[in-house]
Design an enzyme around this catalytic site. Sequence first.
Site: not given
Lengths: 353, 353
Positions: A176, A319
């Site tokens: 994310e 991420e």
Amino acid sequence: MTNELLSLLEIPAIDEKARSEAKRRVDSLTKPLGSLGRLEDLGVALAGMTGRVTPTLERKVIFTVAGDHGVVREGVSAFPQEVTAQMVLNFLRGGAAINVLARAASAEVLVVDAGVAADLPKADGLIRVKLKAGTENMAQGPAMSPGEAQGIVEEGFRLFKRIHAARAIDVVGLGEMGIGNTTASAALAAALLNVEASLVSGRGTGLTDGQLSKKIQVIDQALKLNRPDSKDPMDCLAKVGGFEIGCLAGITLAAASARVPVVMDGFISTVAAFLAYRISPAVKPFLIAAHRSVEPGHSLLLNALELRPLLELQMRLGEGTGAALAFQILEASVRILSEMATFSEAQVSEGTP
Amino acid sequence: MTNELLSLLEIPAIDEKARSEAKRRVDSLTKPLGSLGRLEDLGVALAGMTGRVTPTLERKVIFTVAGDHGVVREGVSAFPQEVTAQMVLNFLRGGAAINVLARAASAEVLVVDAGVAADLPKADGLIRVKLKAGTENMAQGPAMSPGEAQGIVEEGFRLFKRIHAARAIDVVGLGEMGIGNTTASAALAAALLNVEASLVSGRGTGLTDGQLSKKIQVIDQALKLNRPDSKDPMDCLAKVGGFEIGCLAGITLAAASARVPVVMDGFISTVAAFLAYRISPAVKPFLIAAHRSVEPGHSLLLNALELRPLLELQMRLGEGTGAALAFQILEASVRILSEMATFSEAQVSEGTP
């Protein structure tokens, strides 16, 4: 979830036959019994999840899902909101940490806009499931409407199904990006676990002591104002969650329903997986904890899920970076199952236990 | 060490310039400061070891060194001695755990006979540095003569130099095979650390409680009989060590002298690296701890070397398996340094700390 999706949501049980055959196989390989420790357990667990005694992890996919957060207006992040969109462009150009670590693990990164507060250019490789350009400020009211919360989980669910139908995914990593999303995640974790905000709040991308106090105060305010029902995961998502988190929860539900192992990354993606677990507890056996983030809320969630992470490297980037690193350990565990010789194949004498 | 080798043994210091330039570079990359945790520290450390700001780890080599131990006649292992030679053949055919994990990490395995108690067939890929077909029984007298101890360290030293001269090695992993070698390693660790045998003795390939007591008793006897001088590492190696351990110590010394990072595996290879450190303390900055083995002596040695392992996966197989897994984390750490975009390259706004 809508009736349409609930009817699709049949999450299978672990395949105990594949699991026990894999266990038998790992015990017949040329090494002292149990001497590869958690690597053996992991391979056997993956056999149970996938239903294959010697699973292969050819297509490894990380969904790096981005969304913005209205709560950044309260000054809860060390970075300005524009960084979410800037980093999405960085992902698309291949220059971010997740790109590097995914390449190292021979994994694909699928970049998803689930609610970035900017008009991103139509770019190759950018997947758009955006309902809205970021959440509302949860310190002033609900982050999203019940319909939006429902909608974004369904978008994630359908996204996984679509990609998986086109070419089968063997393992999925949750990643994310979203300035302010440790604040939303801490609020959502506090709501779902029914604990104090201070227990699940950390420094995110690098807050000072004063900024951390402010962040906790903002989360407290959001929880008091919106009163999320800790027994109703969709209510919690709507009131204090985020679009990338809802989307990742949908991806988790869809992956588990397709027997695809789900590798959680850090705090935010684990909140998403925990949300999926609260929507449907049957996802739990399909979850793998990649690493233990520095964010304090992460350990609480891992405990609640009874999971021990594979790596403890003091990472806190998100991420999907921890998931990408863990992919290599998963890969090693399944290659042990399929590539090692047995005692009889190699004509090696067995030990006397 | 002979004068010839001592003169060769100039181990350089860490390159502080490369190290600090790498640190500056890692801090300019598109991620919150320090958010990749130990992965950042590792990349920076590798820059200091190699003297290159963006090191590459193209040629990754694991030396899996085999040797036999006379002390097995005391009944200290769950496996018969013939397994050492059988496993060497398994390594050469590619069916062992180390072959699988090295392939997964794109690393080579070099199989070395440093003292196997069998006439191994001349096979492609088998490197012979054998002085003798295994050590003597240390419970009855010294494991080897002072000349043999000296000789095997020198063999390891020359072996590394030869392979490295032919084609440069970027990182080396220490692996081993030898039925009975946790017993020799425990004796050697007890001698070098000057601690009780019971503190460094574990179940090896799978001893019962009774067998473990017997093993400790045998080690105690060997230490009492041979009286290794804890201040003289070569005396300790000769009296209670093993040929594969001496050879790995020589490899460690040669690698450090060539600025090649050395990744230790489990207990036995860490004893070898610790021996090298006691021969020349300058090797220390070139040592990396791959994982924490279940063997209790391993943690003591890691503490003595002030090193924290990258992985804790309850492994206890040896062969270099933990080192091979750790290679993937090293690879990730250097790829972060060389492949990630900086804030200015990616036009991402920096945070306000």
